[in-house]
Motif scaffolding. Structure first.
Motif, PDB file in Angstrom:
ATOM      1  N   PRO A  48       0.923  -0.900   0.137  1.00 38.24           N
ATOM      2  CA  PRO A  48      -0.294  -0.035  -0.284  1.00 38.24           C
ATOM      3  C   PRO A  48       0.723   1.097  -0.219  1.00 38.24           C
ATOM      4  O   PRO A  48       0.904   2.313  -0.611  1.00 38.24           O
ATOM      5  CB  PRO A  48      -0.676  -0.464   1.003  1.00 38.24           C
ATOM      6  N   ARG A  49       1.979   1.555   0.575  1.00 36.30           N
ATOM      7  CA  ARG A  49       2.998   2.406   0.728  1.00 36.30           C
ATOM      8  C   ARG A  49       3.155   2.815  -0.393  1.00 36.30           C
ATOM      9  O   ARG A  49       3.550   4.134  -1.200  1.00 36.30           O
ATOM     10  CB  ARG A  49       4.000   2.374   1.917  1.00 36.30           C
ATOM     11  N   LEU A  50       3.635   2.216  -1.297  1.00 35.02           N
ATOM     12  CA  LEU A  50       3.678   1.744  -2.785  1.00 35.02           C
ATOM     13  C   LEU A  50       2.880   1.531  -4.221  1.00 35.02           C
ATOM     14  O   LEU A  50       3.761   2.035  -5.343  1.00 35.02           O
ATOM     15  CB  LEU A  50       5.294   0.719  -2.909  1.00 35.02           C
ATOM     16  N   ARG A  51       1.416   2.020  -4.045  1.00 37.15           N
ATOM     17  CA  ARG A  51       0.660   1.849  -4.044  1.00 37.15           C
ATOM     18  C   ARG A  51       0.622   2.843  -5.782  1.00 37.15           C
ATOM     19  O   ARG A  51       0.380   2.481  -6.740  1.00 37.15           O
ATOM     20  CB  ARG A  51      -0.565   1.640  -4.034  1.00 37.15           C
ATOM     21  N   GLY A  52       0.791   3.944  -5.575  1.00 37.60           N
ATOM     22  CA  GLY A  52       0.358   5.277  -5.789  1.00 37.60           C
ATOM     23  C   GLY A  52       1.942   5.287  -7.509  1.00 37.60           C
ATOM     24  O   GLY A  52       1.701   5.128  -8.436  1.00 37.60           O
ATOM     25  N   VAL A  53       3.110   5.195  -6.694  1.00 41.55           N
ATOM     26  CA  VAL A  53       3.971   5.691  -7.372  1.00 41.55           C
ATOM     27  C   VAL A  53       4.342   4.265  -8.717  1.00 41.55           C
ATOM     28  O   VAL A  53       4.684   4.666  -9.491  1.00 41.55           O
ATOM     29  CB  VAL A  53       5.506   5.510  -6.833  1.00 41.55           C
ATOM     30  N   LEU A  54       3.729   3.046  -8.050  1.00 41.97           N
ATOM     31  CA  LEU A  54       3.518   2.367  -8.224  1.00 41.97           C
ATOM     32  C   LEU A  54       2.670   2.195  -9.743  1.00 41.97           C
ATOM     33  O   LEU A  54       2.268   1.472 -10.774  1.00 41.97           O
ATOM     34  CB  LEU A  54       3.458   0.810  -7.865  1.00 41.97           C
ATOM     35  N   SER A  55       1.310   2.834  -9.356  1.00 44.90           N
ATOM     36  CA  SER A  55       0.185   3.004 -10.293  1.00 44.90           C
ATOM     37  C   SER A  55       0.192   4.127 -11.565  1.00 44.90           C
ATOM     38  O   SER A  55       0.266   3.530 -12.787  1.00 44.90           O
ATOM     39  CB  SER A  55      -0.600   3.265  -9.428  1.00 44.90           C
ATOM     40  N   GLY A  56       1.271   5.022 -11.262  1.00 42.96           N
ATOM     41  CA  GLY A  56       1.887   5.852 -12.331  1.00 42.96           C
ATOM     42  C   GLY A  56       3.064   4.860 -12.993  1.00 42.96           C
ATOM     43  O   GLY A  56       2.907   5.263 -14.350  1.00 42.96           O
ATOM     44  N   LEU A  57       3.678   4.050 -12.649  1.00 43.27           N
ATOM     45  CA  LEU A  57       5.180   3.572 -13.417  1.00 43.27           C
ATOM     46  C   LEU A  57       3.939   2.302 -13.725  1.00 43.27           C
ATOM     47  O   LEU A  57       4.239   2.372 -15.429  1.00 43.27           O
ATOM     48  CB  LEU A  57       6.095   2.481 -12.844  1.00 43.27           C
ATOM     49  N   LEU A  58       3.368   1.601 -13.897  1.00 40.20           N
ATOM     50  CA  LEU A  58       2.102   0.866 -14.618  1.00 40.20           C
ATOM     51  C   LEU A  58       1.160   1.196 -15.494  1.00 40.20           C
ATOM     52  O   LEU A  58       1.036   1.328 -17.238  1.00 40.20           O
ATOM     53  CB  LEU A  58       0.971   0.719 -13.848  1.00 40.20           C
ATOM     54  N   GLN A  59       0.874   2.359 -15.332  1.00 35.56           N
ATOM     55  CA  GLN A  59      -0.290   3.231 -16.879  1.00 35.56           C
ATOM     56  C   GLN A  59       0.858   3.508 -17.715  1.00 35.56           C
ATOM     57  O   GLN A  59       0.299   3.548 -18.460  1.00 35.56           O
ATOM     58  CB  GLN A  59      -1.146   3.831 -16.146  1.00 35.56           C
ATOM     59  N   GLN A  60       2.183   4.116 -16.745  1.00 36.59           N
ATOM     60  CA  GLN A  60       3.166   5.145 -18.047  1.00 36.59           C
ATOM     61  C   GLN A  60       3.988   3.346 -19.153  1.00 36.59           C
ATOM     62  O   GLN A  60       4.344   4.132 -20.091  1.00 36.59           O
ATOM     63  CB  GLN A  60       4.344   5.772 -17.574  1.00 36.59           C
ATOM     64  N   GLY A  61       3.161   2.815 -19.095  1.00 36.58           N
ATOM     65  CA  GLY A  61       3.467   1.816 -19.648  1.00 36.58           C
ATOM     66  C   GLY A  61       2.927   1.984 -21.476  1.00 36.58           C
ATOM     67  O   GLY A  61       3.078   1.677 -22.416  1.00 36.58           O
ATOM     68  N   TYR A  62       1.259   2.523 -21.209  1.00 42.56           N
ATOM     69  CA  TYR A  62       1.361   2.974 -22.180  1.00 42.56           C
ATOM     70  C   TYR A  62       1.214   3.647 -22.740  1.00 42.56           C
ATOM     71  O   TYR A  62       1.775   4.056 -24.194  1.00 42.56           O
ATOM     72  CB  TYR A  62      -0.733   3.797 -21.626  1.00 42.56           C
TER      73      TYR A  62
END
Length: 378
Positions: free
Chosen positions: A110-124
């Motif tokens: 949970p503490r890394l959810r935001g930054v890894l969310s950004g990394l995942l989405q920017q695969g696009y």
């Protein structure tokens, strides 16, 4: 990254494909609309499978399916076949996000959810950048068809998922015992589904309204050739990747909605520089900043939707609602080409951007938030 790679190959090669099939810009732009419109079909099918049978197997099937369709696109003999293949690719593209995002977000601390969310989405965005690089390096030598042969690469990811990725522990604890039980679980959250679909309509209008016709805008408005279009588009995607990760991380501290609204309001301020830049140098700056802000807001989305969605329907609900938003926004590129014929590409792009950014801010502000929610808790 790899499904976006194929999608943006059409964006970059739009005018070349149109010349080969003897079709105007708006007809090839319609193929982009068709791809977007069929994405909910994939999200529906693969999302249901993901909540009933687990995340891994539907993800593997989807990767192989859209890889085959990508390769077949290279051999499309006519416009009709090309359109059918783009519809099928839309099914595969739509199935990938919901299943993949739920699997990833359920494994992230949970503490890394935001930054890894950004990394995942920017695969696009990385897929867009990869398409720009291939367009720059290969298009003038080989044309558009061989580029789609590279689209077979995602099939290799299925092997990695099979042997290198474990099933979601959250799904294993919250799995449904029957299709009827799953159906009741989905139906009980219909209000949340409607809200996410509205939110994702505005967010998809924001991204597709500023990305999909941008290479055509550079060609028609600035008379840029292949290399210049690829360089500027690729540079804008560097901004997207940086913005997505930074705003995703920022959302862990200030909240999901506040981070998204901040990015979207800043994007409004960038519109004049982006659409009406007085010089090439400022055009580069505008392209970079626009995608930094737009994809900054998008970087929050995987975490935000995963947190809003109940454990038992996380494979289906956010992905299907997301892709319904894609469907509702899918005509934006076609509308932009029609509007541009009557005014200019700059006016069409600018008017679209300011309208959809305001709508996205409102949809975000009026919705709920569950930042830091614990997944899998009883």
């Amino acid at each position: 990254m790899l499904d976006a790679f194929d999608f943006f190959l059409v964006v970059f090669c739009l005018t070349a494909i149109g010349r080969e099939f003897h079709r105007p810009d708006k007809d090839i732009a319609l193929s982009i609309t068709v791809t977007l419109a069929f994405r909910p079909v994939g999200a529906f099918i693969f999302g249901l499978l993901a909540d009933r049978y687990g995340r891994r197997m539907p993800l593997m099937l989807d990767l192989v399916f859209y890889s085959v369709v990508e390769v077949l696109t290279a051999f499309a003999p006519n416009y009709t076949t090309f359109m059918v293949l783009r519809a099928l690719f839309g099914i595969g593209m739509g199935g990938e996000w919901g299943v993949g995002a739920s699997l990833a977000m359920e494994k992230v601390p949970p503490r890394l959810r935001g930054v890894l969310s950004g990394l995942l989405q920017q695969g696009y965005a990385a897929g867009n950048l990869l398409a720009a690089i291939c367009y720059f390096a290969l298009f003038e030598r080989w044309g558009w068809r061989p580029l789609f042969l590279l689209g077979g690469l995602p099939a290799l990811l299925a092997v990695f998922v099979r042997f290198g990725v474990k099933e979601s522990e959250v799904w294993e604890r919250k799995r449904h015992g029957s299709w009827a039980h799953l159906g009741r679980g989905i139906a009980s959250h219909w209000k949340l589904f409607v809200y996410i679909a509205i939110l994702m309509t505005t967010m998809n209008l924001s991204s597709h309204g500023t990305q999909d016709m941008f290479p055509t805008f550079l060609q028609r408005q600035w008379n840029f050739g292949v290399s210049d279009r690829a360089l500027i588009s690729g540079f804008s995607m560097v901004g997207a990747i940086v913005g997505g990760v930074l705003f995703g991380s920022y959302s862990d501290r200030i909240g999901r909605r506040r981070a998204m609204i901040t990015a979207l309001l800043c994007a409004i301020l960038v519109i004049p520089l982006w659409a009406y830049a007085p010089s090439v140098a400022l055009l580069y700056a505008g392209a970079f900043l626009m995608q930094f802000m737009v994809q900054g807001a998008w970087g929050v989305i995987p975490a935000h939707l995963a947190e809003l969605s109940p454990d038992s329907v996380r494979g289906f609900l956010p992905g299907f609602a997301y892709q319904c938003g894609v469907l509702l926004s899918s005509s934006v590129v076609w509308i932009q080409t029609i509007y541009a014929q009557r005014t200019s590409y700059a006016a069409a792009m600018a008017f679209t951007a300011v309208t959809v950014f305001v709508a996205a801010c409102l949809a975000t502000a009026l919705g709920p938030e569950r930042r830091g929610a614990t997944f899998g808790a009883d």
